[in-house]
Scaffold this motif. Sequence first.
Motif, short mmCIF file in Angstrom:
data_model
loop_
_atom_site.label_atom_id
_atom_site.label_comp_id
_atom_site.label_asym_id
_atom_site.label_seq_id
_atom_site.Cartn_x
_atom_site.Cartn_y
_atom_site.Cartn_z
N GLY A 166 -11.73 13.29 -11.66
CA GLY A 166 -12.71 13.77 -12.62
C GLY A 166 -14.03 14.27 -12.09
N ARG A 167 -14.23 14.29 -10.78
CA ARG A 167 -15.50 14.76 -10.21
C ARG A 167 -15.25 16.10 -9.51
NH1 ARG A 167 -18.86 12.05 -5.20
NH2 ARG A 167 -20.57 13.56 -5.15
N PRO A 168 -15.53 17.23 -10.12
CA PRO A 168 -15.22 18.54 -9.54
C PRO A 168 -15.92 18.74 -8.19
CG PRO A 168 -15.76 18.76 -11.86
CD PRO A 168 -16.10 17.35 -11.49
N GLY A 169 -15.19 19.35 -7.26
CA GLY A 169 -15.75 19.68 -5.96
C GLY A 169 -15.75 18.55 -4.97
N ALA A 170 -15.33 17.35 -5.38
CA ALA A 170 -15.36 16.18 -4.49
C ALA A 170 -13.94 15.83 -4.04
CB ALA A 170 -16.01 14.99 -5.19
N HIS A 203 -17.64 25.57 1.36
CA HIS A 203 -17.08 24.36 0.76
C HIS A 203 -15.91 24.75 -0.16
CE1 HIS A 203 -16.89 20.36 -0.96
NE2 HIS A 203 -17.08 20.84 -2.16
N GLY A 204 -14.75 24.18 0.09
CA GLY A 204 -13.57 24.51 -0.70
C GLY A 204 -12.79 25.70 -0.21
N SER A 205 -13.23 26.32 0.89
CA SER A 205 -12.53 27.48 1.42
C SER A 205 -11.35 27.04 2.28
CB SER A 205 -13.48 28.35 2.25
OG SER A 205 -13.83 27.69 3.47
N THR A 206 -10.48 27.99 2.59
CA THR A 206 -9.33 27.72 3.46
C THR A 206 -9.42 28.60 4.70
OG1 THR A 206 -8.02 29.28 2.15
CG2 THR A 206 -7.80 26.95 1.62
N ALA A 207 -10.57 28.60 5.34
CA ALA A 207 -10.83 29.45 6.49
C ALA A 207 -10.02 29.01 7.70
CB ALA A 207 -12.33 29.41 6.82
N GLU A 208 -9.69 29.98 8.55
CA GLU A 208 -8.95 29.70 9.78
C GLU A 208 -9.73 28.74 10.68
OE1 GLU A 208 -5.96 31.07 11.30
OE2 GLU A 208 -5.44 31.50 9.23
N TRP A 209 -11.04 28.91 10.73
CA TRP A 209 -11.89 28.00 11.48
C TRP A 209 -13.24 27.88 10.77
CZ3 TRP A 209 -16.47 30.10 13.02
CH2 TRP A 209 -16.53 31.48 13.19
N LEU A 210 -13.96 26.83 11.08
CA LEU A 210 -15.24 26.55 10.44
C LEU A 210 -16.15 25.93 11.49
CD1 LEU A 210 -15.83 24.95 6.99
CD2 LEU A 210 -16.95 23.97 8.99
N ALA A 211 -17.38 26.43 11.60
CA ALA A 211 -18.33 25.93 12.60
C ALA A 211 -19.50 25.22 11.92
CB ALA A 211 -18.85 27.07 13.46
N LEU A 212 -19.93 24.12 12.54
CA LEU A 212 -21.11 23.38 12.13
C LEU A 212 -22.04 23.37 13.33
CD1 LEU A 212 -22.28 21.62 9.76
CD2 LEU A 212 -21.38 19.64 11.01
N ASP A 231 -5.09 23.53 3.55
CA ASP A 231 -5.96 22.54 2.91
C ASP A 231 -7.40 23.06 2.88
OD1 ASP A 231 -3.90 20.72 2.55
OD2 ASP A 231 -4.32 19.65 4.42
N PRO A 232 -8.09 22.95 1.75
CA PRO A 232 -9.50 23.38 1.71
C PRO A 232 -10.39 22.49 2.58
CG PRO A 232 -8.56 23.23 -0.51
CD PRO A 232 -7.58 22.58 0.42
N TRP A 233 -11.45 23.10 3.07
CA TRP A 233 -12.45 22.34 3.82
C TRP A 233 -13.42 21.67 2.85
CZ3 TRP A 233 -11.49 21.46 8.68
CH2 TRP A 233 -10.81 22.40 9.46
N PHE A 234 -13.73 20.42 3.13
CA PHE A 234 -14.80 19.70 2.43
C PHE A 234 -16.02 19.75 3.33
CE2 PHE A 234 -17.35 15.94 1.67
CZ PHE A 234 -17.51 15.98 0.29
N VAL A 235 -17.14 20.27 2.84
CA VAL A 235 -18.30 20.53 3.68
C VAL A 235 -19.57 20.01 3.02
CG1 VAL A 235 -19.69 22.31 4.81
CG2 VAL A 235 -17.22 22.61 4.63
N ARG A 236 -20.39 19.32 3.80
CA ARG A 236 -21.72 18.93 3.39
C ARG A 236 -22.70 19.25 4.51
NH1 ARG A 236 -19.99 19.03 -0.98
NH2 ARG A 236 -19.79 17.34 -2.52
N THR A 237 -23.86 19.84 4.15
CA THR A 237 -24.95 20.03 5.11
C THR A 237 -26.29 19.60 4.53
OG1 THR A 237 -25.22 22.35 4.40
CG2 THR A 237 -23.81 21.92 6.33
N GLY A 238 -26.49 19.80 3.22
CA GLY A 238 -27.78 19.48 2.61
C GLY A 238 -28.03 17.99 2.50
N GLN A 239 -27.12 17.28 1.86
CA GLN A 239 -27.28 15.83 1.69
C GLN A 239 -27.08 15.09 2.99
OE1 GLN A 239 -24.40 14.06 -0.96
NE2 GLN A 239 -25.55 12.15 -1.15
N TYR A 240 -26.09 15.50 3.74
CA TYR A 240 -25.78 14.95 5.06
C TYR A 240 -24.84 15.95 5.74
CZ TYR A 240 -21.32 13.60 2.97
OH TYR A 240 -20.10 13.62 2.33
#
Length: 297
Positions: A166-170, A203-212, A231-240
């Motif tokens: 029930g928590r969208p995006g999480a 956040h939520g994308s299915t990119a071939e690669w992802l850089a932080l 599988d979608p990527w789960f990404v956080r940068t603002g909060q942590y």
Amino acid sequence: MPVPDATVPDATVLRCDGRAVADYVHRPRLPATLSPRPYLHPVRTFGGRVVTELRPADHAHHLGVSVAVPDVAGVNFWGGRTYVRDRGPVALDNHGAQEHAGWPRREPDGCDEELSWAREGRELLRERRTFGTRALSADAWVLHFASTLTNVSGADLSIGSPATNGRPGAGYGGFFWRAPKEDAADPPPEVFTATASGEDAVHGSTAEWLALAGRDWTLVFAGADERTRRDPWFVRTGQYPGVGSSLAWERRLPLAAGAVVSRRFRTVVADGRLDRPAAAALARAAATHFPDVRITG
């Protein structure tokens, strides 16, 4: 259930090209509310920069690099509170633990490990975990991390997430890398893919690669097989700063009795703040050392 061997150290030093790049803690001493599980921390660049964080103040259940799932048939293998539909995050007595069960292979640059996922003596999943290292350059190395989960409970199970509850995006749950926060005066790490930039876009994308990319370090994540890349990527940068790959982004993942689910990842650990072309080049280089393997599940 596995019986700990008191003669085996609780941690293994993982090396790359002869250099210590990570500690793998396979028997953590943690409270039940953190869903005890093995983890990699500290993970270091060749230059010695630590690129993981353990039990940070903002999320005490974030444990470096681990496989963490918030809902396996109602059992919390993520730690912390459980998201309950129409109630929000709730502190429940529902935590499980991942217990080390053996080393089929244990070498300085990589290991195969057996783990048991259980709650109060009932084993739900058995995991085969494989991880290893290769040097890419004087400033970068790659970690290969594979996880195969088998439903050994004797009944059908399903894997969920706060999003499915029930928590969208999480939709977090699966491979997860908690990166360190920068100094207060520095901006959050930058996140980008080959075609998008910023937390909201990736956040939520299915990119071939992802850089932080932090101030003086960069991590480049990629699925190492076709199934993982869906599988979608789960990404956080603002909060942590954290990056994971979601097993249950919008709907629960069914796992019948005896069924298997496997995921494989490559993560480049580099000194310096890389731009998009440099990150893409390292993602390609990593694939030559740990090429794709066709899997099912």
